[in-house]
Design a protein around this motif. Sequence first.
Motif, PDB file in Angstrom:
ATOM      1  N   PRO A  21       0.839  -1.212   0.000  1.00 34.10           N
ATOM      2  CA  PRO A  21       0.000   0.000   0.000  1.00 34.10           C
ATOM      3  C   PRO A  21       0.866   1.252   0.000  1.00 34.10           C
ATOM      4  O   PRO A  21       1.910   1.301   0.664  1.00 34.10           O
ATOM      5  N   ARG A  22       0.425   2.267  -0.730  1.00 36.71           N
ATOM      6  CA  ARG A  22       1.286   3.425  -0.987  1.00 36.71           C
ATOM      7  C   ARG A  22       1.760   4.134   0.278  1.00 36.71           C
ATOM      8  O   ARG A  22       2.898   4.588   0.351  1.00 36.71           O
ATOM      9  N   MET A  23       0.896   4.251   1.282  1.00 34.72           N
ATOM     10  CA  MET A  23       1.331   4.920   2.512  1.00 34.72           C
ATOM     11  C   MET A  23       2.339   4.084   3.277  1.00 34.72           C
ATOM     12  O   MET A  23       3.280   4.625   3.880  1.00 34.72           O
ATOM     13  N   LEU A  24       2.173   2.769   3.254  1.00 31.65           N
ATOM     14  CA  LEU A  24       3.166   1.894   3.869  1.00 31.65           C
ATOM     15  C   LEU A  24       4.483   1.948   3.104  1.00 31.65           C
ATOM     16  O   LEU A  24       5.560   1.908   3.701  1.00 31.65           O
ATOM     17  N   LEU A  25       4.377   2.035   1.776  1.00 31.81           N
ATOM     18  CA  LEU A  25       5.576   2.133   0.955  1.00 31.81           C
ATOM     19  C   LEU A  25       6.320   3.422   1.247  1.00 31.81           C
ATOM     20  O   LEU A  25       7.558   3.417   1.398  1.00 31.81           O
ATOM     21  N   LEU A  26       5.618   4.523   1.361  1.00 32.05           N
ATOM     22  CA  LEU A  26       6.246   5.800   1.688  1.00 32.05           C
ATOM     23  C   LEU A  26       6.896   5.749   3.062  1.00 32.05           C
ATOM     24  O   LEU A  26       8.034   6.219   3.246  1.00 32.05           O
ATOM     25  N   PHE A  27       6.204   5.169   4.032  1.00 30.74           N
ATOM     26  CA  PHE A  27       6.755   5.031   5.383  1.00 30.74           C
ATOM     27  C   PHE A  27       8.009   4.164   5.366  1.00 30.74           C
ATOM     28  O   PHE A  27       9.041   4.528   5.953  1.00 30.74           O
ATOM     29  N   SER A  28       7.931   3.030   4.681  1.00 27.51           N
ATOM     30  CA  SER A  28       9.071   2.105   4.640  1.00 27.51           C
ATOM     31  C   SER A  28      10.281   2.751   3.987  1.00 27.51           C
ATOM     32  O   SER A  28      11.417   2.622   4.486  1.00 27.51           O
ATOM     33  N   ILE A  33      13.141   9.039  -3.863  1.00 29.22           N
ATOM     34  CA  ILE A  33      12.848  10.152  -4.771  1.00 29.22           C
ATOM     35  C   ILE A  33      11.895   9.698  -5.877  1.00 29.22           C
ATOM     36  O   ILE A  33      10.932  10.404  -6.228  1.00 29.22           O
ATOM     37  N   ALA A  34      12.158   8.512  -6.442  1.00 33.28           N
ATOM     38  CA  ALA A  34      11.299   7.994  -7.509  1.00 33.28           C
ATOM     39  C   ALA A  34       9.872   7.781  -7.006  1.00 33.28           C
ATOM     40  O   ALA A  34       8.901   8.085  -7.709  1.00 33.28           O
ATOM     41  N   ASN A  35       9.745   7.291  -5.785  1.00 31.11           N
ATOM     42  CA  ASN A  35       8.416   7.091  -5.204  1.00 31.11           C
ATOM     43  C   ASN A  35       7.714   8.434  -4.991  1.00 31.11           C
ATOM     44  O   ASN A  35       6.502   8.558  -5.220  1.00 31.11           O
ATOM     45  N   GLY A  36       8.484   9.441  -4.569  1.00 28.39           N
ATOM     46  CA  GLY A  36       7.909  10.770  -4.404  1.00 28.39           C
ATOM     47  C   GLY A  36       7.363  11.321  -5.714  1.00 28.39           C
ATOM     48  O   GLY A  36       6.274  11.899  -5.759  1.00 28.39           O
ATOM     49  N   LEU A  37       8.110  11.103  -6.803  1.00 29.13           N
ATOM     50  CA  LEU A  37       7.644  11.551  -8.119  1.00 29.13           C
ATOM     51  C   LEU A  37       6.360  10.834  -8.512  1.00 29.13           C
ATOM     52  O   LEU A  37       5.446  11.442  -9.083  1.00 29.13           O
ATOM     53  N   THR A  38       6.277   9.545  -8.193  1.00 27.11           N
ATOM     54  CA  THR A  38       5.083   8.768  -8.508  1.00 27.11           C
ATOM     55  C   THR A  38       3.849   9.346  -7.843  1.00 27.11           C
ATOM     56  O   THR A  38       2.759   9.382  -8.435  1.00 27.11           O
ATOM     57  N   LEU A  80      -0.685  13.303   6.936  1.00 31.14           N
ATOM     58  CA  LEU A  80       0.075  12.180   6.400  1.00 31.14           C
ATOM     59  C   LEU A  80       0.824  11.365   7.463  1.00 31.14           C
ATOM     60  O   LEU A  80       0.731  10.120   7.449  1.00 31.14           O
ATOM     61  N   PRO A  81       1.581  11.976   8.388  1.00 34.10           N
ATOM     62  CA  PRO A  81       2.305  11.160   9.385  1.00 34.10           C
ATOM     63  C   PRO A  81       1.383  10.263  10.204  1.00 34.10           C
ATOM     64  O   PRO A  81       1.691   9.082  10.418  1.00 34.10           O
ATOM     65  N   LYS A  82       0.249  10.792  10.641  1.00 39.27           N
ATOM     66  CA  LYS A  82      -0.681   9.986  11.433  1.00 39.27           C
ATOM     67  C   LYS A  82      -1.260   8.862  10.585  1.00 39.27           C
ATOM     68  O   LYS A  82      -1.413   7.723  11.070  1.00 39.27           O
ATOM     69  N   ALA A  83      -1.558   9.154   9.329  1.00 42.24           N
ATOM     70  CA  ALA A  83      -2.103   8.122   8.444  1.00 42.24           C
ATOM     71  C   ALA A  83      -1.103   6.998   8.225  1.00 42.24           C
ATOM     72  O   ALA A  83      -1.468   5.814   8.220  1.00 42.24           O
ATOM     73  N   MET A  84       0.175   7.338   8.061  1.00 36.72           N
ATOM     74  CA  MET A  84       1.197   6.311   7.857  1.00 36.72           C
ATOM     75  C   MET A  84       1.353   5.448   9.106  1.00 36.72           C
ATOM     76  O   MET A  84       1.496   4.220   9.009  1.00 36.72           O
ATOM     77  N   LEU A  85       1.312   6.057  10.276  1.00 35.60           N
ATOM     78  CA  LEU A  85       1.420   5.289  11.523  1.00 35.60           C
ATOM     79  C   LEU A  85       0.221   4.371  11.713  1.00 35.60           C
ATOM     80  O   LEU A  85       0.352   3.250  12.209  1.00 35.60           O
ATOM     81  N   ILE A  86      -0.959   4.832  11.319  1.00 32.01           N
ATOM     82  CA  ILE A  86      -2.154   3.984  11.389  1.00 32.01           C
ATOM     83  C   ILE A  86      -1.986   2.771  10.483  1.00 32.01           C
ATOM     84  O   ILE A  86      -2.325   1.644  10.861  1.00 32.01           O
ATOM     85  N   MET A  87      -1.446   2.986   9.278  1.00 36.05           N
ATOM     86  CA  MET A  87      -1.237   1.883   8.355  1.00 36.05           C
ATOM     87  C   MET A  87      -0.260   0.862   8.922  1.00 36.05           C
ATOM     88  O   MET A  87      -0.452  -0.356   8.777  1.00 36.05           O
ATOM     89  N   VAL A  88       0.783   1.330   9.582  1.00 35.30           N
ATOM     90  CA  VAL A  88       1.749   0.415  10.201  1.00 35.30           C
ATOM     91  C   VAL A  88       1.084  -0.367  11.334  1.00 35.30           C
ATOM     92  O   VAL A  88       1.226  -1.593  11.439  1.00 35.30           O
ATOM     93  N   LYS A  89       0.327   0.321  12.151  1.00 37.34           N
ATOM     94  CA  LYS A  89      -0.327  -0.307  13.306  1.00 37.34           C
ATOM     95  C   LYS A  89      -1.341  -1.364  12.898  1.00 37.34           C
ATOM     96  O   LYS A  89      -1.405  -2.442  13.486  1.00 37.34           O
ATOM     97  N   LEU A  90      -2.122  -1.068  11.874  1.00 37.24           N
ATOM     98  CA  LEU A  90      -3.187  -2.009  11.512  1.00 37.24           C
ATOM     99  C   LEU A  90      -2.648  -3.284  10.877  1.00 37.24           C
ATOM    100  O   LEU A  90      -3.365  -4.288  10.786  1.00 37.24           O
TER     101      LEU A  90
END
Length: 402
Positions: free
Chosen positions: A301-308, A335-340, A361-371
Amino acid sequence: MLFIIELIIFGYLAACVTYNLVLAVAGKLFKRSKLTDEVAKQYGKVAILIPAYKEDEVIVSTVLSYKKLNYPADKYEVIVIADSLQQETINTLSEMDARVLEVSFEKSTKAKSLNVAFGKLGDDFDMVLISDADNVLAPDFLTKANLLYQKGHWAIQGQRVAKNLDTPFAILDAANEIIANHIYRKGANALGLSSSVIGSGMVFHYPLIKEVLQEIQATGGFDKVLQLLIVERGISIKYLEDAYIYDEKISHSAVFENQRKRWVSSQIVYLRTYWTKGWKALFRGKLNYFNLSVCQNALMPRMLLLFSLTILTLAAFLLQQFLHFSWWWMLGLFIANGLTLLIPIPAKFYSNYLLTALVALPKAMLIMVKLMFRLKGADKTFIHTKHTQTGINNPLLHAPGE
């Protein structure tokens, strides 16, 4: 051993980023097709099916909005599949000339509701539009869908856009949908692949969808099974970017967590279910099936990918003396992911909403990690998202009727 672990992690992340980036660039280069100047020679009869589970707050306004469509009145019918609606709501809908089909299940699902509806409707329709109880159609939605249908497209996904931009989470959710539309629908079509579907704003040939739905027993992620059964029959799904369907975006973090839990769980379940069949399809030349069954379900998932990528890029920089790969490789992926993520976003969003989205965004990414640690049983449980928005509040687009 450390080298092998690095290779696996980097290889998987690189595959995810490359896949998304290629489709994002393809979607950017693909010229948007518009149907505004075309006039249909005939109008197919449309059944608008609206499964409504405990949606008393929005369903009346939704049905009222469907009376304003620019489509011959005798060529479409609004059918509400009422699951656990209050009697007062049912009476109001009936007075509005909407057909109401009451259903009741021990465990409710969208697929069950739709199958009951098909069992009662008969076969006096050419097309079916599957809509959610909170969805509002642009006035020309059916007109444009009909034009594509008359050209031989039997599976069409409209562009779902934000109904509301009233909270940081709603804005973030809207941005997420813009990105998904661009990559997995417009970008996929640009490369000759089938668009993925979203669960609403979907138009199908009536006999086709009636047959396909009889095979679906899914509790969550029914759209993932639906699209596979469609492409398995050799039918590609067309993305109709120029036809808008307004969808309520989540306003709070708790709703975000419940919704994403259902999505991520279904993705993992269907990756496991269709992994072998998907690879077999690839070797038989069925790229559409492989893409939807394996590639998209295997994507992080994109938010998990950004966090990772954020965490691993920082870690690679701090621990570079112990690693075989240069940290610059990880930075390149970041950087490539940011462009995407930035390519699909329209300029108006940058100027008006980007900073607000970044706040959430930070809270959303942490929620994705937690779930990720709370997915047990989510695929067997119907998780309902409550809707309350009855109006359109999206300055990025004109509201229906304007």
